[in-house]
Design a protein around this motif. Sequence first.
Motif, PDB file in Angstrom:
ATOM      1  N   MET A 168      78.214  59.107  24.311  1.00 44.74           N
ATOM      2  CA  MET A 168      78.087  60.027  25.412  1.00 44.74           C
ATOM      3  C   MET A 168      79.468  60.598  25.714  1.00 44.74           C
ATOM      4  O   MET A 168      80.470  59.895  25.621  1.00 44.74           O
ATOM      5  N   TYR A 169      79.536  61.865  26.068  1.00 42.83           N
ATOM      6  CA  TYR A 169      80.794  62.498  26.438  1.00 42.83           C
ATOM      7  C   TYR A 169      80.521  63.609  27.441  1.00 42.83           C
ATOM      8  O   TYR A 169      79.399  64.089  27.559  1.00 42.83           O
ATOM      9  N   LEU A 170      81.553  63.995  28.146  1.00 48.00           N
ATOM     10  CA  LEU A 170      81.439  65.076  29.111  1.00 48.00           C
ATOM     11  C   LEU A 170      81.427  66.397  28.354  1.00 48.00           C
ATOM     12  O   LEU A 170      82.350  66.696  27.610  1.00 48.00           O
ATOM     13  N   GLU A 171      80.386  67.183  28.547  1.00 44.47           N
ATOM     14  CA  GLU A 171      80.260  68.462  27.860  1.00 44.47           C
ATOM     15  C   GLU A 171      80.955  69.589  28.617  1.00 44.47           C
ATOM     16  O   GLU A 171      81.651  70.411  28.037  1.00 44.47           O
ATOM     17  N   HIS A 172      80.737  69.658  29.930  1.00 48.38           N
ATOM     18  CA  HIS A 172      81.336  70.740  30.705  1.00 48.38           C
ATOM     19  C   HIS A 172      81.463  70.375  32.176  1.00 48.38           C
ATOM     20  O   HIS A 172      80.829  69.448  32.641  1.00 48.38           O
ATOM     21  N   VAL A 173      82.315  71.128  32.842  1.00 53.71           N
ATOM     22  CA  VAL A 173      82.370  71.128  34.297  1.00 53.71           C
ATOM     23  C   VAL A 173      82.016  72.542  34.730  1.00 53.71           C
ATOM     24  O   VAL A 173      82.252  73.503  33.996  1.00 53.71           O
ATOM     25  N   ASN A 174      81.436  72.668  35.900  1.00 54.65           N
ATOM     26  CA  ASN A 174      81.019  73.970  36.419  1.00 54.65           C
ATOM     27  C   ASN A 174      81.828  74.237  37.676  1.00 54.65           C
ATOM     28  O   ASN A 174      81.706  73.528  38.664  1.00 54.65           O
ATOM     29  N   LEU A 175      82.667  75.269  37.616  1.00 57.47           N
ATOM     30  CA  LEU A 175      83.551  75.589  38.725  1.00 57.47           C
ATOM     31  C   LEU A 175      83.146  76.919  39.341  1.00 57.47           C
ATOM     32  O   LEU A 175      83.002  77.922  38.629  1.00 57.47           O
ATOM     33  N   VAL A 176      82.974  76.936  40.643  1.00 63.62           N
ATOM     34  CA  VAL A 176      82.689  78.169  41.378  1.00 63.62           C
ATOM     35  C   VAL A 176      84.028  78.715  41.849  1.00 63.62           C
ATOM     36  O   VAL A 176      84.787  78.014  42.520  1.00 63.62           O
ATOM     37  N   VAL A 177      84.317  79.960  41.471  1.00 65.34           N
ATOM     38  CA  VAL A 177      85.618  80.576  41.728  1.00 65.34           C
ATOM     39  C   VAL A 177      85.396  81.961  42.304  1.00 65.34           C
ATOM     40  O   VAL A 177      84.264  82.424  42.436  1.00 65.34           O
ATOM     41  N   SER A 178      86.472  82.653  42.622  1.00 70.91           N
ATOM     42  CA  SER A 178      86.333  84.025  43.111  1.00 70.91           C
ATOM     43  C   SER A 178      86.874  85.046  42.123  1.00 70.91           C
ATOM     44  O   SER A 178      86.565  86.223  42.236  1.00 70.91           O
ATOM     45  N   ASP A 179      87.683  84.622  41.130  1.00 67.33           N
ATOM     46  CA  ASP A 179      88.318  85.566  40.215  1.00 67.33           C
ATOM     47  C   ASP A 179      88.250  85.032  38.781  1.00 67.33           C
ATOM     48  O   ASP A 179      89.075  84.199  38.383  1.00 67.33           O
ATOM     49  N   LEU A 180      87.286  85.507  38.017  1.00 69.42           N
ATOM     50  CA  LEU A 180      87.111  85.046  36.632  1.00 69.42           C
ATOM     51  C   LEU A 180      88.316  85.404  35.766  1.00 69.42           C
ATOM     52  O   LEU A 180      88.745  84.596  34.938  1.00 69.42           O
ATOM     53  N   ASP A 181      88.869  86.594  35.927  1.00 72.33           N
ATOM     54  CA  ASP A 181      89.997  87.019  35.091  1.00 72.33           C
ATOM     55  C   ASP A 181      91.216  86.122  35.292  1.00 72.33           C
ATOM     56  O   ASP A 181      91.892  85.751  34.325  1.00 72.33           O
ATOM     57  N   ALA A 182      91.511  85.776  36.527  1.00 71.22           N
ATOM     58  CA  ALA A 182      92.650  84.893  36.805  1.00 71.22           C
ATOM     59  C   ALA A 182      92.422  83.523  36.181  1.00 71.22           C
ATOM     60  O   ALA A 182      93.354  82.928  35.613  1.00 71.22           O
ATOM     61  N   MET A 183      91.210  83.026  36.272  1.00 68.56           N
ATOM     62  CA  MET A 183      90.899  81.722  35.676  1.00 68.56           C
ATOM     63  C   MET A 183      91.027  81.778  34.155  1.00 68.56           C
ATOM     64  O   MET A 183      91.563  80.860  33.531  1.00 68.56           O
ATOM     65  N   LEU A 184      90.550  82.860  33.559  1.00 71.81           N
ATOM     66  CA  LEU A 184      90.662  82.992  32.103  1.00 71.81           C
ATOM     67  C   LEU A 184      92.121  83.055  31.662  1.00 71.81           C
ATOM     68  O   LEU A 184      92.476  82.498  30.620  1.00 71.81           O
ATOM     69  N   LYS A 185      92.975  83.686  32.433  1.00 70.54           N
ATOM     70  CA  LYS A 185      94.393  83.742  32.084  1.00 70.54           C
ATOM     71  C   LYS A 185      94.970  82.331  32.006  1.00 70.54           C
ATOM     72  O   LYS A 185      95.687  81.987  31.064  1.00 70.54           O
ATOM     73  N   PHE A 186      94.653  81.498  32.979  1.00 67.85           N
ATOM     74  CA  PHE A 186      95.146  80.119  33.009  1.00 67.85           C
ATOM     75  C   PHE A 186      94.590  79.313  31.833  1.00 67.85           C
ATOM     76  O   PHE A 186      95.337  78.696  31.071  1.00 67.85           O
ATOM     77  N   TYR A 187      93.271  79.309  31.684  1.00 67.50           N
ATOM     78  CA  TYR A 187      92.656  78.455  30.668  1.00 67.50           C
ATOM     79  C   TYR A 187      92.886  78.970  29.250  1.00 67.50           C
ATOM     80  O   TYR A 187      92.941  78.178  28.306  1.00 67.50           O
TER      81      TYR A 187
END
Length: 146
Positions: free
Chosen positions: A1-20
């Motif tokens: 068993m392993y963690l597949e994903h986390v689900n984060l509610v955010v306000s700015d998808l572009d800013a999050m994509l820049k970080f990740y």
Amino acid sequence: MYLEHVNLVVSDLDAMLKFYRAAFPHWRIRDEGKGEWYGKPRNWLHFGDDYHYIALSDHGEGANRDLAGHSVGFAHFAYVTNNLDAVISRLQAAGFSIAKNGADDPFRKNIYFVDPAGFEVEFVEYLSDIPAQRNLNQEKARQEVL
């Protein structure tokens, strides 16, 4: 068993994509779409590789919990890397600063960043392949020696 994903509610998808994208340059947008969440429209995407991802939805309102406080909620999540210095360099080159340093430990090094939505993300590089060393609580080990 392993963690597949986390689900984060955010306000700015572009800013999050820049970080990740800086943290995980080999990851990609696996899927994305639009929908509604309890009456509010949202855009969503899955950013990751074939086995792990972060689900992001842009219908967030307000600020994330105060990480220095004691409110119930998400504290942080961590990713293991084989090259912590490279992760730090990529994130800093993308404009992100180290939030706090990790503990001084002979068997691992770690660092914390805060992503644009206010989630604390730890990155850890293990310096030992021996699980007992990797998981050793240094403070407890020092107390047992005294």
